[in-house]
Design an enzyme around this catalytic site. Structure first.
Site, short mmCIF file in Angstrom:
data_model
loop_
_atom_site.label_atom_id
_atom_site.label_comp_id
_atom_site.label_asym_id
_atom_site.label_seq_id
_atom_site.Cartn_x
_atom_site.Cartn_y
_atom_site.Cartn_z
N ARG A 88 4.93 13.78 -8.87
CA ARG A 88 5.78 12.72 -8.33
C ARG A 88 7.17 13.25 -8.01
NH1 ARG A 88 7.06 7.50 -11.90
NH2 ARG A 88 4.79 7.27 -11.90
N ARG B 284 10.69 1.76 8.75
CA ARG B 284 12.02 1.52 8.16
C ARG B 284 13.07 1.41 9.27
NH1 ARG B 284 10.90 6.04 3.76
NH2 ARG B 284 10.33 4.78 1.96
N THR C 263 8.45 4.98 -5.08
CA THR C 263 8.16 4.11 -3.93
C THR C 263 6.67 3.77 -3.98
OG1 THR C 263 7.66 5.99 -2.48
CG2 THR C 263 9.94 5.19 -2.49
N HIS D 23 8.73 14.26 7.87
CA HIS D 23 8.89 13.07 7.04
C HIS D 23 9.85 13.47 5.93
CE1 HIS D 23 8.22 9.61 4.54
NE2 HIS D 23 7.64 10.31 3.58
N ASN E 232 3.58 14.19 -0.96
CA ASN E 232 4.74 14.89 -0.42
C ASN E 232 4.89 16.32 -0.94
OD1 ASN E 232 6.04 13.15 1.45
ND2 ASN E 232 6.66 11.83 -0.23
#
Length: 332
Positions: free
Chosen positions: A99, A169, A248, A193, A138
């Protein structure tokens, strides 16, 4: 006779029918479960499979979903740490990985997650050799490249969630500024990203009216309305959510379901997702980044040739170089 035998008389022996729209989510963390519930609530699959190495959490999450089966239209929800449960998936969504910590850039996550992918991707390929892999973990652009290399799949069947959420967004923030619904505000974030993403100001419009045509300084220094701050909010948005709640989940989960829907329903919608961009817009290296792409039942079927201004193209090349700088150091 059992209660079931007393209640039900078989008219025919039912032949096993394979799933037509099975979706697997790898990783039952916050993003994985938000993706799972978003897919379920949009009625996108006839079977949902969850996979994770944390058996207790996995068991708890699948039980929790199964207990809500009455309120869903997905017949079968299954889970196991063994990848055989994922067999014959149409789409496999990969959310597993270390994470992102508060203040940590997505690129810092990379080598930790590459090592995790070396286990995950071969198992996906083993049980669903014809699936479409959607990478969400990610740093998504680099890990989509990693998944492509490890899978041996053609490029159209390995997609990164990319800037689909960044663009959402962006459109939300445009809408806030203009007091217009985001669906009527059109704008694209492309490239990485992450921190080097590129807002395509030249294409921003409402009802076909170019906002840069109305405000030529839009997105550059010296703009009295400071539209550039909107892109900064897009970049900072995830970091701010992580600072406030620790992670998130909801927006990325909804973004994943949006992409899965275009694939499962063969919508041929255009999304900014991560794909191989070598040879496009001046990008020389073998990198994955987001550009507008058409998604359908076969995966990523087409790319859209954007008309970019010189400065936007330069930023896109810089974004690619940022990714390549990290990517070339990887050990696969």
């Amino acid at each position: 006779m059992s209660t079931k035998e007393k209640l039900i008389s078989h008219v025919m022996k039912e032949e096993p029918v394979g799933s037509r729209s099975k979706v697997t989510v790898v990783g039952v963390g916050m993003v994985g479960m938000a993706s799972a519930i978003s897919v379920l609530l949009k009625d996108l699959c006839d079977e949902l499979a969850l996979v994770d190495v944390m058996e207790e959490k996995l068991k708890g999450e699948v039980m929790d979903l199964q207990h809500g089966s009455l309120f869903l239209k997905t017949h079968k929800i299954v889970a196991d740490k063994d990848y055989s449960v994922t067999a014959n998936s149409k789409v496999v969504v990969v959310t597993a990985g270390a994470r992102q910590q508060e203040g940590e850039s997505r690129l810092n996550l990379v080598q930790r997650n590459v090592n995790i992918f070396k286990f995950i991707i071969p198992n996906i390929v083993k049980y669903s050799p014809n699936c479409i892999i959607m990478v969400v973990s990610n740093p998504v652009d680099i890990l989509t490249y990693v998944a492509w290399k490890l899978s041996g799949f053609p490029r159209h069947r390995v997609i990164g969630s990319g800037t689909n959420l960044d663009s959402a967004r962006f459109r939300h923030l445009m809408g806030e500024k203009l007091n217009i619904h985001p669906s009527s505000c059109h704008g694209w974030i492309v490239g990485e990203h992450g921190d080097s993403s590129v807002p395509v100001w030249s294409g921003v419009n409402v009802a076909g009216v170019s906002l840069q045509g109305l405000n030529p300084k839009m997105g550059v220094e010296g703009d009295s309305e400071n539209w550039k701050a909107v892109h900064k909010q897009v970049v900072d948005g995830a970091y701010e959510v992580i600072r406030l709640k620790g992670y998130t989940s909801w927006a990325i989960g909804m973004s994943v379901a949006d992409l899965v829907e275009s694939i499962i329903k063969n919508l041929h919608k255009v999304h900014p997702v991560s794909t191989l961009v070598q040879g496009m817009h001046g990008v020389k290296d073998e990198v994955f980044m987001s550009i507008p792409c058409v998604l359908g039942n076969s995966g990523l079927t087409d790319v859209i040739h954007m008309t970019l201004k010189a400065e936007e193209e330069k930023q896109l090349v810089t974004s690619a170089e940022t990714l390549w700088g990290v990517q070339k150091e990887l050990t696969l």
